[in-house]
Structure formats: C-alpha cells, structure tokens
Design an enzyme around this catalytic site. Structure first.
Site, PDB file in Angstrom:
ATOM      1  N   GLU A 168     -10.715   4.751   4.091  1.00  0.00           N
ATOM      2  CA  GLU A 168     -10.669   5.609   2.909  1.00  0.00           C
ATOM      3  C   GLU A 168     -12.060   5.859   2.318  1.00  0.00           C
ATOM      4  O   GLU A 168     -12.178   6.439   1.236  1.00  0.00           O
ATOM      5  CB  GLU A 168      -9.742   4.996   1.842  1.00  0.00           C
ATOM      6  CG  GLU A 168      -8.309   4.830   2.305  1.00  0.00           C
ATOM      7  CD  GLU A 168      -7.619   6.159   2.602  1.00  0.00           C
ATOM      8  OE1 GLU A 168      -8.031   7.212   2.070  1.00  0.00           O
ATOM      9  OE2 GLU A 168      -6.654   6.158   3.377  1.00  0.00           O
TER      10      GLU A 168
ATOM     11  N   TYR B  15       0.854  -1.184   0.000  1.00  0.00           N
ATOM     12  CA  TYR B  15       0.000   0.000   0.000  1.00  0.00           C
ATOM     13  C   TYR B  15       0.891   1.236   0.000  1.00  0.00           C
ATOM     14  O   TYR B  15       1.764   1.380   0.852  1.00  0.00           O
ATOM     15  CB  TYR B  15      -0.909  -0.029   1.244  1.00  0.00           C
ATOM     16  CG  TYR B  15      -1.513   1.299   1.627  1.00  0.00           C
ATOM     17  CD1 TYR B  15      -2.257   2.043   0.722  1.00  0.00           C
ATOM     18  CD2 TYR B  15      -1.356   1.801   2.915  1.00  0.00           C
ATOM     19  CE1 TYR B  15      -2.822   3.272   1.095  1.00  0.00           C
ATOM     20  CE2 TYR B  15      -1.921   3.016   3.288  1.00  0.00           C
ATOM     21  CZ  TYR B  15      -2.649   3.740   2.370  1.00  0.00           C
ATOM     22  OH  TYR B  15      -3.194   4.946   2.736  1.00  0.00           O
ATOM     23  N   PHE B  16       0.661   2.134  -0.963  1.00  0.00           N
ATOM     24  CA  PHE B  16       1.418   3.381  -1.059  1.00  0.00           C
ATOM     25  C   PHE B  16       0.618   4.494  -0.381  1.00  0.00           C
ATOM     26  O   PHE B  16      -0.469   4.852  -0.825  1.00  0.00           O
ATOM     27  CB  PHE B  16       1.668   3.737  -2.535  1.00  0.00           C
ATOM     28  CG  PHE B  16       2.403   5.028  -2.738  1.00  0.00           C
ATOM     29  CD1 PHE B  16       3.758   5.140  -2.429  1.00  0.00           C
ATOM     30  CD2 PHE B  16       1.761   6.140  -3.267  1.00  0.00           C
ATOM     31  CE1 PHE B  16       4.443   6.334  -2.629  1.00  0.00           C
ATOM     32  CE2 PHE B  16       2.431   7.345  -3.474  1.00  0.00           C
ATOM     33  CZ  PHE B  16       3.777   7.433  -3.159  1.00  0.00           C
ATOM     34  N   ALA B  17       1.157   5.016   0.720  1.00  0.00           N
ATOM     35  CA  ALA B  17       0.510   6.092   1.482  1.00  0.00           C
ATOM     36  C   ALA B  17       1.203   7.409   1.178  1.00  0.00           C
ATOM     37  O   ALA B  17       2.436   7.479   1.145  1.00  0.00           O
ATOM     38  CB  ALA B  17       0.582   5.788   2.971  1.00  0.00           C
ATOM     39  N   TYR B  18       0.416   8.460   1.001  1.00  0.00           N
ATOM     40  CA  TYR B  18       0.961   9.786   0.704  1.00  0.00           C
ATOM     41  C   TYR B  18       0.347  10.870   1.585  1.00  0.00           C
ATOM     42  O   TYR B  18       0.765  12.007   1.541  1.00  0.00           O
ATOM     43  CB  TYR B  18       0.743  10.135  -0.777  1.00  0.00           C
ATOM     44  CG  TYR B  18      -0.710  10.006  -1.198  1.00  0.00           C
ATOM     45  CD1 TYR B  18      -1.635  10.995  -0.900  1.00  0.00           C
ATOM     46  CD2 TYR B  18      -1.157   8.870  -1.864  1.00  0.00           C
ATOM     47  CE1 TYR B  18      -2.967  10.871  -1.255  1.00  0.00           C
ATOM     48  CE2 TYR B  18      -2.487   8.729  -2.230  1.00  0.00           C
ATOM     49  CZ  TYR B  18      -3.383   9.736  -1.921  1.00  0.00           C
ATOM     50  OH  TYR B  18      -4.710   9.600  -2.266  1.00  0.00           O
TER      51      TYR B  18
END
Length: 181
Positions: free
Chosen positions: A88, A9-12
């Site tokens: 989300e 999972y790419f979190a920004y």
C-alpha cells in the site's frame, strides 16, 4: 479467545481478489463480507502520480455521509502486516493505515484499512477495475454494489500490465491445486 498474532484487514480495491492479496500476504483468509458506512469508493493517484503497476487511478475511500463501501474482511498474521503496508506504499506516504468500524451480520468489527493521502482523482484502468470486479464476484458482494462497480468509467488503457499476467498465473495455480484435492 482471539488470537493476538492476527489482525483484521478490510479490503475494498484490488485486494478483494484472494489471489491478488495472497501474492505477498499468504496468511490472508476470508473472515467475512462487510460494509463501511458513510464512505464512498473513489479512484485517484497519490499527488497525481499515476500508478505504474495499474496504469490508472487506484481505489481509496473518502468520508461521504449516507454512502457505503462493501468489502472483504481478511484475517491475516501479524507477520504479513509489513508486507501489506509495503504493498500500500505506506513508507512513501501514498496511503495511511487507519482503524475503522465495519458492519457485518449483527456485529461491528474494528479493521485495519488504508486511505490514500493527497488523492488526485483519476479513472482506473479497465484491468484494475476488472480485478476489483473479480474479487467482488469471488466474495459475493451484494449485486447492487457490483452493479455500481460495473458502471465505473475507466481510462480505456489497453497496454500490457505485468500484474495481470502474474495474477493469471496465480489463478491457474490455485485452480490446479483445487483440482488435485
């Protein structure tokens, strides 16, 4: 051999901060720092409805040739995916999960991330931006990217945010666990 029971999972946004992500997703562990090319970080609200949780715009990404977004790739158990989708607001259509390629030292990784639907631009609350900054610091995102984050204008909201109190409690607990080891 890759463990089929996990996903990347790419979190920004606020999930850059370990304590924030692990509130509802305890399996999350840092895999690496990575960048997403040809996207930019923006803030807004789904269909213009302000976030009760953060009292301002929240982070999303949008395609933007030549820009880049830095973030953290987390390895998570599949059992946490439903909880992450819930966080989300996928079920109500606020965000959609997508698979994107991010670049890290010498390789590309396919990661799940989230993009807001029907985004109406709005500045973030100072508290929300603070959580993003804490996560960027915690994970040593590049200094020039952190400088860009620091320059983001907020909506100046000064009221209470229950989420901030919850995060502070979690950060204290994490520090106490560290001190005991």
């Amino acid at each position: 051999m890759e463990d089929v029971q996990t996903f990347l999972y790419f979190a920004y946004g606020s999930n850059l901060l370990k304590e924030r992500l692990q509130l509802k997703n305890p399996s999350a562990t840092v895999h690496c720092v990575a960048r997403l090319k040809d996207y930019k970080l923006v803030f807004g609200n789904h269909k213009g409805f302000a976030s009760d949780r953060w009292r301002g715009g929240v982070a999303t990404i949008e395609h933007s040739q030549g820009d880049e977004v830095w973030g953290v790739v987390w390895r998570m158990n599949m059992s946490d995916q439903e909880s992450l989708d819930s966080q989300e607001n996928v079920m109500v259509g606020a965000y959609s999960p997508v698979e994107l390629l991010v670049k890290t030292k010498g390789q590309e990784l396919s990661c799940r991330t989230y993009i807001m639907n029907s985004c109406v631009y709005a500045p973030p609350s100072p508290q929300y931006l603070q959580v993003i900054m804490m996560g960027a610091e915690q994970n040593s995102l590049p200094e020039d990217y952190r400088e860009k984050l620091r320059a983001i204008k907020t909506n100046m909201y000064e009221g209470p945010l229950p989420m901030m109190a919850e995060l502070e409690r979690e950060r204290r607990r994490a520090k106490e666990r560290e001190d005991c080891q």
